[in-house]
Design an enzyme around this catalytic site. Structure first.
Site, PDB file in Angstrom:
ATOM      1  N   ASN A 102     -21.960  19.018  12.915  1.00 18.45           N
ATOM      2  CA  ASN A 102     -22.820  19.652  13.920  1.00 18.45           C
ATOM      3  C   ASN A 102     -22.095  20.863  14.492  1.00 18.45           C
ATOM      4  OD1 ASN A 102     -25.153  17.997  13.986  1.00 18.45           O
ATOM      5  ND2 ASN A 102     -24.103  16.474  15.235  1.00 18.45           N
ATOM      6  N   HIS A 150     -33.001  16.130  11.938  1.00 17.06           N
ATOM      7  CA  HIS A 150     -32.643  17.391  11.262  1.00 17.06           C
ATOM      8  C   HIS A 150     -33.737  17.865  10.312  1.00 17.06           C
ATOM      9  CE1 HIS A 150     -28.511  17.455  12.806  1.00 17.06           C
ATOM     10  NE2 HIS A 150     -28.540  16.151  12.656  1.00 17.06           N
ATOM     11  N   TYR A 174     -26.923   8.057   5.104  1.00 13.28           N
ATOM     12  CA  TYR A 174     -27.337   9.363   4.582  1.00 13.28           C
ATOM     13  C   TYR A 174     -27.868   9.273   3.159  1.00 13.28           C
ATOM     14  CZ  TYR A 174     -26.149  11.889   8.738  1.00 13.28           C
ATOM     15  OH  TYR A 174     -26.159  12.343  10.032  1.00 13.28           O
TER      16      TYR A 174
END
Ligand code: NDP
Length: 488
Positions: A129, A56, A339
């Site tokens: 997404n 990303h 993350y």
């Protein structure tokens, strides 16, 4: 906007005498190391980049608000969802997945759809997404999967053999592969696509009762996709097409909006539903769990500074608020670690203090120090817990919701291994024109695969989803569907 009377200063605030000519010995030079302004300027320039996201990397962001349109407080005590009309500021980042920071927008790839809600009880991130499912369902496979999407370590080229080798050996990917290869794999713009939380989460109400939940952002602009030839042309002529479209739409006052809906599943249904509801390669049929409206998201303000807001934005599915909890989804569980860890590496241990990431409410804890701690670092307040000095205390009502578990520890796959019914359902809901384009996209993508064994294995998966689907791809590749013994 700049103030025309401002003095140019060094980063330590002293006025700069000359920003055009270095300090040199005479007009020819050499340059003198005593030009501290020059040294600082060059050194800072060398450090302008932070590592791009491994996935990303290329993205665009916008500010906006979320407004509740339906009272679902019987399911969740989340403060920002507590009453109709309540508005919460939010920030979104859209992205492609595999390309680098400067790569083209109009490629076939899932699109990231990450939302940060600045609620009064802390930030809530929905890091999803534009697809309802994912390629894999256990985080242990993620680094291998992404290796196949990035560049070959020798050639530094994209490697279709690696891509299809991995997918054909990981049949749980078939649903997402079908979605990706369909028209929706290249959205017309970021505005013309849906968003999904993809994972199952848990909502908990004020009485402590839970339900399983899935999120759907439905675009109010309508779903629109790009023709493959136009997308390829745009990728060359205007690689920032989607980024530009989003910025211009908002700048022109054409504010894109999405309706947020949820599917709600009673906790006990998780034991009996015909698919494992925590398996992120599956959807919950909307015939079983219909969409329920929650609210509306409107994007109405462009970032003022790309780096400060979009590049430094850090999202994590672990950024949760009271009333919203996790599920056992094995992909989600891995993401809960990965993350924030990525952001600690990429931006730094104090990334959540940057203006774009900082909660709007007060943050009180015993974290201290770390690189670039630029507030007062807790000042002279008590720096450990428990303490006798009135420091912030835990609130037991905000513990994670409990989940009864049974089983024996071990490296065990999900019990449900039907990788074919739902991709088949997706194929069957497409029109004939959509199927033709899907098959053509797959045939084009698989042609460069170097080993026939990989192509045949993948054809078997398409065939098991729907015999017509597999047969058409085999024909397109000039191959035969492998015999039933191989298929069984
Ligand atoms: P439903 O008929 O109740 O729902 C079909 C879903 O498919 C809707 O969300 C619809 O969303 C979406 N859809 C319609 N056309 C396309 C398309 N060309 N490409 C991708 N999605 C499309 O059926 P089920 O819920 O039982 O699901 C059937 C299949 O639909 C699933 O196997 C899955 O592949 C796909 N799907 C299901 C979703 C879900 O959450 N259940 C979500 C998205 C896809 P819309 O009309 O807004 O585009």
């Amino acid at each position: 906007m700049s103030n025309h009377n401002q003095k140019l200063t060094t980063s330590w605030g002293a006025p700069v005498g000359d920003n055009q000519n270095s300090v040199t010995a005479g007009s020819r030079g050499p340059t003198l190391i005593q030009d501290v302004h020059l040294l600082e300027k060059l050194a800072h320039f060398n450090r302008e980049r932070i590592p791009e996201r491994v996935v990303h990397a290329k993205g665009a962001g916008a500010h906006g608000y979320f407004e509740v349109t339906n009272d679902l407080s019987k399911y969740t005590k989340a403060d920002f969802l507590s009453e109709v009309g309540k508005r919460t500021p939010m920030f979104i980042r859209f992205s492609t997945v595999a390309g680098e920071l400067g790569s083209a927008d109009t490629v076939r790839d899932p699109r990231g759809f990450s939302v940060k809600f600045y609620t009064e009880e802390g930030n809530y991130d929905l890091v999803g997404n534009n697809t309802p499912v994912f390629f894999i369902r256990d985080a242990i496979k993620f680094p291998d999967f992404i290796h196949t999407q990035k560049r070959d370590p020798q050639t530094h080229l994209k490697n279709p053999t690696a891509v299809w080798d991995f997918w054909s050996l990981s049949p749980e990917s078939l649903h997402q592969v079908t979605t990706l290869m369909s028209d929706r794999g290249i959205p017309a713009t970021f505005r013309h696509m849906h968003g999904f939380g993809s994972h199952t989460f848990k909502w908990v109400n004020a009485e402590g009762e839970g339900v399983w939940v899935k999120y759907h952002f439905k675009t109010e602009q309508g779903v629109k996709n790009l023709d493959v030839n136009l997308a390829a042309k745009l990728a060359g002529e205007n690689p920032d097409y989607h980024t530009q479209d989003l910025f211009n739409a908002i700048e022109n006052g054409d504010f894109p909006a999405w309706k947020l809906c949820v599917q709600i599943m009673p906790l006990e249904d998780a034991d009996t539903y015909r698919f494992d509801p925590f398996d992120v390669t599956k959807v919950w049929s909307q015939k079983d769990y219909p969409l329920i409206e929650v609210g509306r998201m409107v994007l109405n303000r462009n970032p003022e500074n790309y780096f400060a807001e979009v590049e430094q934005a850090t999202f994590s599915p672990g950024t949760l608020v009271p009333g919203i909890d996790v599920s056992p989804d094995k992909m989600l569980q891995g993401r809960l670690f990965a993350y924030h860890d990525a952001h600690r590496y990429r931006v730094g241990a104090n990334h959540q203090m940057l203006p774009i990431n900082r909660a709007k409410n007060e943050v009180n804890n015993y974290q201290r120090d770390g690189a670039m701690r630029f507030d007062n670092n807790g000042g002279g307040s008590v720096y450990y817990e428990p303490n006798s000095f009135g420091g912030p205390k835990e609130t037991p009502e905000n513990q994670q919701h409990s989940l009864p578990v049974t089983g024996v520890t071990g490296s065990v796959a999900y019990d449900h291994n039907d990788h074919y019914t739902q991709p088949g359902d997706l194929y069957r809901l497409l029109t004939e024109e959509e199927r033709t384009r899907l098959v053509a996209n797959i045939v084009d993508a698989m042609k460069p695969v170097e080993k026939e064994e990989i192509k045949l294995r993948q054809i078997s998966h398409f065939y098991k989803a729907d015999p017509e689907y597999g047969t058409r791809i085999a024909e397109g590749l000039g191959l035969k569907v492998p015999s039933q013994e191989v298929l069984s």
